[in-house]
Every structure is written in C-alpha cells, then in structure tokens.
Write an enzyme that holds these catalytic residues in place. Structure first.
Site, mmCIF file in Angstrom:
data_model
loop_
_atom_site.group_PDB
_atom_site.id
_atom_site.type_symbol
_atom_site.label_atom_id
_atom_site.label_comp_id
_atom_site.label_asym_id
_atom_site.label_seq_id
_atom_site.Cartn_x
_atom_site.Cartn_y
_atom_site.Cartn_z
ATOM 1 N N TYR A 1 -41.542 -16.466 -9.086
ATOM 2 C CA TYR A 1 -40.254 -17.136 -8.884
ATOM 3 C C TYR A 1 -39.663 -16.743 -7.534
ATOM 4 C CZ TYR A 1 -37.930 -12.694 -10.042
ATOM 5 O OH TYR A 1 -37.508 -11.380 -10.046
ATOM 6 N N MET B 1 -35.293 -34.179 24.674
ATOM 7 C CA MET B 1 -36.061 -34.134 25.924
ATOM 8 C C MET B 1 -35.744 -35.377 26.746
ATOM 9 S SD MET B 1 -39.610 -32.436 24.659
ATOM 10 C CE MET B 1 -39.796 -33.593 23.316
ATOM 11 N N CYS C 1 -35.953 -11.841 -3.953
ATOM 12 C CA CYS C 1 -34.510 -11.998 -4.125
ATOM 13 C C CYS C 1 -33.744 -11.822 -2.820
ATOM 14 C CB CYS C 1 -33.979 -11.044 -5.185
ATOM 15 S SG CYS C 1 -34.241 -9.298 -4.798
ATOM 16 N N HIS D 1 -26.076 -40.889 20.469
ATOM 17 C CA HIS D 1 -26.597 -39.521 20.369
ATOM 18 C C HIS D 1 -25.855 -38.745 19.291
ATOM 19 C CE1 HIS D 1 -26.629 -35.205 21.471
ATOM 20 N NE2 HIS D 1 -27.888 -35.436 21.753
ATOM 21 N N GLY E 1 -33.269 -37.199 21.501
ATOM 22 C CA GLY E 1 -32.294 -36.756 22.484
ATOM 23 C C GLY E 1 -32.512 -35.381 23.061
ATOM 24 N N LYS F 1 -44.463 -40.657 19.374
ATOM 25 C CA LYS F 1 -44.213 -41.905 20.109
ATOM 26 C C LYS F 1 -45.531 -42.541 20.552
ATOM 27 C CE LYS F 1 -40.515 -42.450 22.774
ATOM 28 N NZ LYS F 1 -39.976 -41.164 22.568
ATOM 29 N N ARG G 1 -41.434 -41.406 29.001
ATOM 30 C CA ARG G 1 -40.697 -40.828 27.873
ATOM 31 C C ARG G 1 -41.477 -39.677 27.243
ATOM 32 N NH1 ARG G 1 -39.571 -46.498 26.993
ATOM 33 N NH2 ARG G 1 -37.330 -46.907 26.769
ATOM 34 N N ARG H 1 -40.696 -45.210 14.540
ATOM 35 C CA ARG H 1 -40.936 -43.883 13.962
ATOM 36 C C ARG H 1 -40.238 -43.837 12.612
ATOM 37 N NH1 ARG H 1 -37.169 -40.783 18.441
ATOM 38 N NH2 ARG H 1 -35.185 -41.712 17.832
ATOM 39 N N SER I 1 -39.753 -7.350 -7.466
ATOM 40 C CA SER I 1 -38.961 -8.370 -6.767
ATOM 41 C C SER I 1 -38.868 -7.941 -5.309
ATOM 42 C CB SER I 1 -37.569 -8.499 -7.375
ATOM 43 O OG SER I 1 -36.843 -9.500 -6.707
#
Length: 875
Positions: free
Chosen positions: A850, A103, A830, A455, A101, A22, A92, A336, A763
C-alpha cells in the site's frame, strides 16, 4: 553516418521520441493525405549532440539540414532567398512531451531586403510582404539574438500613435515599409551588426536558438513541474510557410475537437482573419470563436470540421490543432493530444468509452493523476459569492476559484508569496512564457487581453490553475502597479477573486469551501480501483482528516502521528508535566492524564475508518519541541506548572541537542521512557476493544519509529506486547494486533532481514530516509537545491519524487530482505512520496502492499496506482 534530419514524408507517429511530438504528428498527417505544408524535422538526437559538443551544431547536421532544405524547396517549387519567388519557412520546437509556450518559434524565416520585394511583387501585396518582414525581424531578434521584443513593440506603438490608428491591420504598406526600416536600424543599434541577409545563415541560427531554448529557465521549470527528463532534448520542425496575413481571405486559428475546459463534444477554438499564429496565441488581438467561421466561410468550416473529426478518430483522443488559411485554402500546421482541465479529462475519457472508442483501461490512462488535484481544492462559498461584487467578466479560460492579492509581475508574485504565504493573483495584459514561475505560485491568473487559447489560458489549464482571460474592461498599468476597471482603481496588494468557471472577477476576498466530487469522477475512480494492485491509505491524525480520507476512498490510515495530538490545547500541559517529571512515578502520573484523551482520539479514528486498518505511530519527535524557548513564555509556563523559572529553564537546557533530528527521538524515547509506550499501547488497545464491542472489527497496527537495530525493536515490542496482552486478557476478549516499524534509517534497510524477525510490517518513512541517505535536511535543502537544478546535478527535488537510484535501492533491498525472513510481511510507505504519482508507480513496481498519503491526495494515489498496474501488471 547517423541520420539527424527527416523529411515529413519519411516519418510517422511512432517516431515521437526521435522527431518530437510536433514532427511525428506532421509526418503522420502527411501520410494521411492532409493539407500539410511540407518540411523536415531535425531530431532530438541532434539536440543532444549539440549539447554534447558544447553547444555547437556539427557540420554533419548542418549539411543534412541543407540537403533536406533542397528537397523541400523542390516540393514547394521555390528557392531560399530567390528575389522573384522566395521560399520562406517556420522554425518550431517540438519535444516528445508537449510543452506549450515553453520554447521558441520563428516565422517568415528567409526574408531579407531583396526577397521581401520579390514577395511583394509576386503576391501583388506589399503590405503583406512588409508585415511579414517586420514580424520576422522582431522574432529573430528576440528568439535568436536575445534582444528584448519590447524595443520593437515600442516602435510599432509609436507608429500606430503617429498614424492615429489602434490596430496593426490599420497600418498601410508605406507605414510598414517605414517600420521595417526602423526595425533594421534598431536591430543594428542593439546588436552591433546588421540584420543577417543570408537565409541559410538565418536558418542555422534559428535551429541553434531552438536547441538553446531547451535549456532556458522557463523550459527547465516546466520540465521539473511535469517530470520531463532533460536528456530527452527537443526536435526542430522546419516547415514551408503559409500565410494567414495576406488579406481578409486569409487567417489563422487554434481549435480543439472537444471543449478543453469542460469536455463537451464540440469544435472549440478561435481564429483571426489577416493574422499570423502568434496573434492568436499571444493574445495580441482578441479572436473570434471558431463557430463564427461557419457563417463567415461555410466551405472552409466544413472542410476543417471534417479534418478535425478524422484526426480525433485516428488518434483516439481530443486533438489540439493549429491551422492557417492562405487565400481561401486551408492548411494544417499541427495536431497533438490537447491539454485539458481535470473536469474535461474525466468527461472526455468517459465519453470516449461510451462512444466505443476506448476501453475502460485506456480511459483510465487518459487522465493524469496529478490533474485531479485541481478537483480537490476549495471552491467559492455560495453564500459569500452572493455578497461579492462582480467588477468585470472575461472568458472562463480555466475553471476553479481563486482569491488573492493583486500582483503585476511574476517576480513580485514569487516575492509576496514567499514573504507571508498568503495567496496572490497575477494580473497582466497578457502572459508570456517568461511568467511561468509567477503563474506557478499564483492562485489565479487574470489577463485583460487574449482568448481561450492564449498563453495564459493554455498554461493555466495544464497547471490546474484558475484563469480568467480577455477581460477587456480591465486596464492594466504595470508601471504604477495598478489596474482600472469601470472607474475603480485596484493596486498591488488589494484582494480580488476569480471564478474560472464563469469568467467573473470579484473586487474583494471571497470565502472558499472544500470541493465535492461525484459523477464522472466517481465513475472513472471506480474503473481505476478495478485495475490497481496497491491499496491506498491516508496519513491522518484526527477524526476530521480521517473522514475526508475515507470519503475520498482511503482503505485505512497508514500513518497517525500521535505527537500531533499532543499539541492540542487541552493536553499540552500534561505533556509538559511528563517532560519535567523527575522520576517514573511523576511521569506515569502525567501520562495518566493523557491516557483518556489518546483513547478517545483512537476511538474517533477507528470509527471514521469503519473497520479499515489504522496504523498508529508512537511518539516520534524530540521532547524539546513541546517546550517554549522564549524567556517570557518559560516564565509563564513555570508559573502555570508551580515551578521556579530556574528549574524549568534547567530542564529545557538539558533537552537541548546539537542535532535533534538525529537525537533522542522515536524508538529511543520509548527505550529511555518505556512508560510512554505503555500508555500509548493501553490507549490503542482499549480504544479497539471499545469500538469492537459496538460491532466493528478493528485490528490495530502499532508502529515503532526510527528503528535501526533489532534489539531496539525487541525491547519496545516486549513492552507493547506485555501491556496489550494483559489488557486483552483482563477484558476477556479476542483482539488481534500487529507490531511493526518504520524503515527510515538506512541501517534499517540494510538490516531488514533481521528486523523482520520481530516486525510484522514495514512502512517506509521516506521523508527521513531521504534526509539520512542524502545527508541533508528537508527544511534547509531549499537553500541550495535551486543551484543543483540549474547545474543539472538534480533533475527534481528528491523530497517530491523518490530518488529511485539511491533511496529506491535501499527500499528494494529492504523489500527483498524483509520477505526472505517473513514472506507475508505487509509493506507500505507513509512519507509525502505516497501521494506523488511517479513515486506511487515505483512503489508498485517494487512490490509494496500500500501507499499512504495526505487525505486530499488519496484519489491521485488511487489513479496513479491504476496507471502503474495497467502499464506493469502484477503477476
């Protein structure tokens, strides 16, 4: 001296880590010359200093706040607490990652019993002045002093009732003056002291409250869910107040540069005249769509539309903006990158590429992997939907389908879901941040009030949860646990269904079906596949799951758990025969019954994967899992097997282990009963030969589980190789196969260089590796992990995200040692972590070949792998 406070004109968008999202964006809009009410930001470092000093704001920070306040007063030409021209601010929160929403916010700070009169005289609008004051008292009491806002809402409702009006805006100035007096009395009654009149005291108390809110339960829950580190802290933005509640030429709103539900390129949002920001976000009044502003005030609409266009072009992403109109003048309060549904994220990313704004790589990074989850879940069955009764229609706030039992509170949602696992739908007048944990466990959310930026809508979209908002026909009676709609009553536990794409509410359970993906999804995933280095496989134990995995882009099966096949009704008796066998002959006879079934299982898997690798893990769990424990079940099984109860009970007793997960399982079973490994090898190899004769080119991967010692692997591998080579020779074919192991015991990671002498692939079984490294059970850890989160011992569940410091160190060690011995060793994972985006990035960074995950998480892993390689390209 450290700098803890920055004026908006001193910052910019690159300072997000220090100023929060912000604060950085307010500074950036200021530098772009946009109409931003000026102010200053207290940094995230100040928040961390507050916690380091045992929740005390240091005098150094207080002094810097007062200096920045003086500079901002000068810009505004007003003074804090001035009885004639009072200066008011909003306070804020603003972390570096958006937490909508979660804080706290305080508006109208600086008002007191004297300055409210000055504001009334200055504006010639006492109604506005006292409306602002009553809002401030309630917010300050709730956020700063932890006094339930319901105490004040009750007084407001009683006032409206006494005056015979429905809306807050229908109360006149005298009504509000009286209400402020009631609020001040109630505050003193509940707090034991008068409402603070010194604006500087109010300000420091408010900044402290925002810092404190970083550690509130809902913020902690949200951070865990979104992987936001506690150490980041929050900044606090203090901004000159502009007022949307000064009359019908004033207003407030929230808007997006594109539709956050479906991604359409259109100005999308809502506004209210004569209101402040919380009226829109909290759903207190149902707002008007932003498109109506064009007819209400074309000049303002065009000005806002032009700013929105500039902001999207500047940030190269869809923007979520808050604005206020004060006496006909537009002010920008925030911008934002907007939260969006998965469908919208895909469309926006692709459209921005087609518009020449983003590259394909940048577009891939715009879609969060976890968001895809909501695309891959069931939708309503069209046939069942035709029979369903629509009881009401609201706003299609967040798409998807949800069916479940009605609950009216977050606590009850958690209780009912935990009790039986069946889905629930949270029904509220409007949700608040306190409802977050109930929203997480609910399949869908229905609110009777609020709009598309309430909200409920914003949080549901971010979570990928179905939401229908603003269903005015639904009258919620939380006290009696029921709601009424068009004369019908629905009570807690009754089934309803929500269609978040259409806004329809159905008065019964509606059957769902698996989702299908194409179009934008396919295009973005094709881009992702171009940029990733990791392959993505699936954990699948049957052809049905393998087919789903293949359709979602899996490049093989990384884990087939053969024990899951043994529980099928047509083979469990043969498994039990094997278990009670008294010698090798009896055991081999029982295994011979399983052989054709296993062979057909593997044929089905090979065919569905169409030539991709299939890794088959040999029998892993302890044998007691296959036999009953209750006496009646043992009696029945003994009868079926032609045994006496006593004989079977004795066998079951002998299988009992004090700690079975560390007992006779995995490789240890094949060491004791090598005939099991022989049968499984025969099934694997014969199935591969069979499908290869049909034109496929399968290369089976045989995985021996729970190895911790090289000699264990060598013993079982010798059995496998002797059996496989004999069958291949007898068949007169050429067939390549690999034998590897799971790395799931810490000792295996430590000895990986030795084990790699015989293991052709590793794996990582991170479920067991995590259990054994931490020394606690995944099944039981839930009983105490909540305390670890509360007390900041753990930031997240180590079974959800790889513990990179401990378990991760073992994995890196095993990778390095394994490659020292066998440079071309194939390395995968895995465990459940294979579908977790954070863990996938870690696997990429340590050089795995992988990841393997559940079929429905394959697209998530593919996108996460692309993100990882774009951020940290492999050489």
């Amino acid at each position: 001296m450290a700098k803890y406070v920055y004026l908006f004109k001193e910052g910019n968008a690159t300072m997000k880590n220090l100023l929060g999202g912000k604060g950085a964006n307010l500074a950036e809009m200021t530098s772009l010359g946009m109409p931003v009410p000026q102010g200053f930001t207290v940094t995230t470092e100040a928040c961390n200093d507050y916690y380091a000093k045992k929740k005390v704001v240091s005098q150094e920070i207080v002094d810097q706040i007062h200096d920045a306040l003086a500079a901002t007063e000068k810009i505004a030409g007003k003074k804090f607490g001035d009885p004639k021209n009072p200066f008011l601010v909003s306070v804020r929160s603003g972390a570096r990652a958006s937490m909508p929403g979660m804080m706290d916010t305080i508006l109208n700070l600086g008002l007191n019993d004297v300055s409210v009169k000055g504001l009334a005289a200055l504006t010639d609008n006492p109604r506005f002045a006292y409306d602002s004051y009553r809002r401030f008292i309630q917010m300050f009491a709730d956020v700063v002093m932890d006094i339930e806002k319901a105490n004040f809402e009750h007084l407001l409702e009683e006032m409206k009732k006494a005056r015979g009006v429905e809306l807050d805006t229908e109360l006149n100035a005298n009504d509000l003056i009286e209400l402020v007096g009631q609020f001040l009395v109630k505050y003193e009654e509940l707090k034991g002291e008068a409402f603070p009149q010194d604006p500087k005291v109010q300000l420091i108390e408010a900044v402290t409250a925002v810092f404190r809110s970083w550690d509130n339960p809902r913020a902690n829950t949200y951070r865990r869910m979104n992987h936001i580190p506690y150490e980041w802290g929050t900044a606090v933005s203090v901004q000159s107040m502009v007022f949307g509640n000064m009359g019908e030429d004033s207003g407030t709103g929230v808007a997006f540069t594109r539709n956050p539900s479906d991604g359409t390129k259109e100005l999308y949002g809502e506004y209210l005249f004569n209101a402040q920001g919380e009226d829109v976000v909290a759903g207190i009044r149902t707002p008007k769509p932003i498109s109506e502003l064009e007819s209400d005030n074309p000049k303002l609409y065009n000005e806002f539309n032009e700013i929105a266009r500039k902001l999207e072009a500047h940030y190269r992403d869809m923007q979520d903006m808050e604005f206020t109109i004060e006496r006909g003048k537009l002010y920008m309060l925030q911008t934002r990158n907007g939260k969006r549904t998965a469908q919208a994220a895909l469309k926006i990313a692709i459209d921005l590429v087609e518009e020449g704004v983003l590259t394909e790589q940048e577009a891939v990074l715009k879609v969060e992997p976890a968001q895809l989850d909501s695309l891959l879940h069931p939708q309503f069955n069209p046939a069942a939907l035709k029979e369903a009764k629509v009881i009401a229609t609201g706003l299609n706030a967040s798409p998807g389908a949800a069916t479940g039992r009605v609950v009216f509170t977050a606590d009850r949602a958690r209780e009912m879901k935990a009790l039986d696992g069946l889905p629930v739908v949270l029904v509220r007048q409007e949700t608040s941040p306190e409802d977050i944990e109930g929203m997480i466990v609910s399949s869908g959310i229905l609110t009777s009030r609020g709009g598309m930026t309430s909200h409920a809508a914003v949080v549901a979209r971010g979570m990928g949860r179905c939401c229908v908002a603003g269903v005015g026909a639904v009258h919620v009676d939380e006290k009696n646990k029921e709601f009424e709609v068009n004369g019908e009553i629905y009570k807690e536990g009754d089934w309803i269904s929500l269609d978040g794409s259409t806004g329809k509410v159905y008065g019964q359970k509606v059957e769902t079906q698996d989702a299908t993906v194409s179009g934008d999804f396919g295009k973005l995933m094709a881009w992702a596949d171009k940029f990733r280095a990791l392959d993505v496989r699936a954990n699948a134990d049957n052809p049905r799951d393998a087919k789903v995995a293949y359709n979602y882009g899996a490049q093989g099966i990384g884990l087939c758990r053969t024990e899951h096949m043994f529980f099928e009704a047509d083979r469990i008796s043969a498994v039990r025969e094997m278990i009670v066998a008294k010698n090798v002959e009896e055991r081999t006879k029982a295994l011979a019954k399983l052989l054709p079934m296993q062979r057909e299982d593997f044929i089905g898997l090979y065919k569905e994967m169409k030539g991709y690798a299939v890794t088959i893990r040999y029998l892993d769990p302890p044998l007691h899992e296959f036999v009953p424990t209750e006496k009646d079940d043992i009696v029945a099984l003994a009868k079926d097997m032609g045994l006496t109860y006593e004989v079977l009970q004795k066998t079951i007793d002998e299988l009992h282990e004090t700690n079975p997960m560390l007992g006779h399982r995995g490789v240890r079973l094949s060491v004791t009963y090598p005939e099991i490994a022989k049968m499984q090898t025969q099934a694997v190899i014969e199935a591969a030969i069979a499908v290869n004769k049909e034109g496929m080119s399968v290369v089976p991967e045989i995985m021996i589980p729970l190895v911790g010692e090289l000699k264990e692997l060598q013993y079982v591998k010798a059995v496998v190789v002797e059996t496989a080579d004999r069958i291949i020779k007898e068949a007169g074919v050429d067939l390549k196969y690999y034998v590897g192991t799971m790395i799931e015991i810490p000792r295996a990671a430590l000895m990986a260089d030795e084990i790699a002498k015989d293991a052709e692939f590793f794996s990582f079984g991170t479920n067991d590796l995590t259990q054994m490294t931490f020394g606690f059970s995944r099944d039981d850890a839930g009983k105490f992990l909540a305390d670890y989160y509360t007390k900041k011992i753990f930031a997240s569940d180590p079974f959800a995200h790889i513990d990179q410091l401990g378990v991760g160190k073992l994995m890196k060690m095993a990778v390095e040692l394994g490659r020292q011995t066998r440079p071309d060793i194939k390395l995968g994972i895995c465990g459940e972590h294979g579908g977790d985006p954070i863990s996938v990035e870690f696997c990429h960074n340590i050089g795995l070949s992988y990841v393997s995950c559940s079929p429905f998480r394959v697209p998530i892993a593919r996108l996460a792998a692309a993100h990882a390689n774009i951020k940290n390209p492999r050489k």
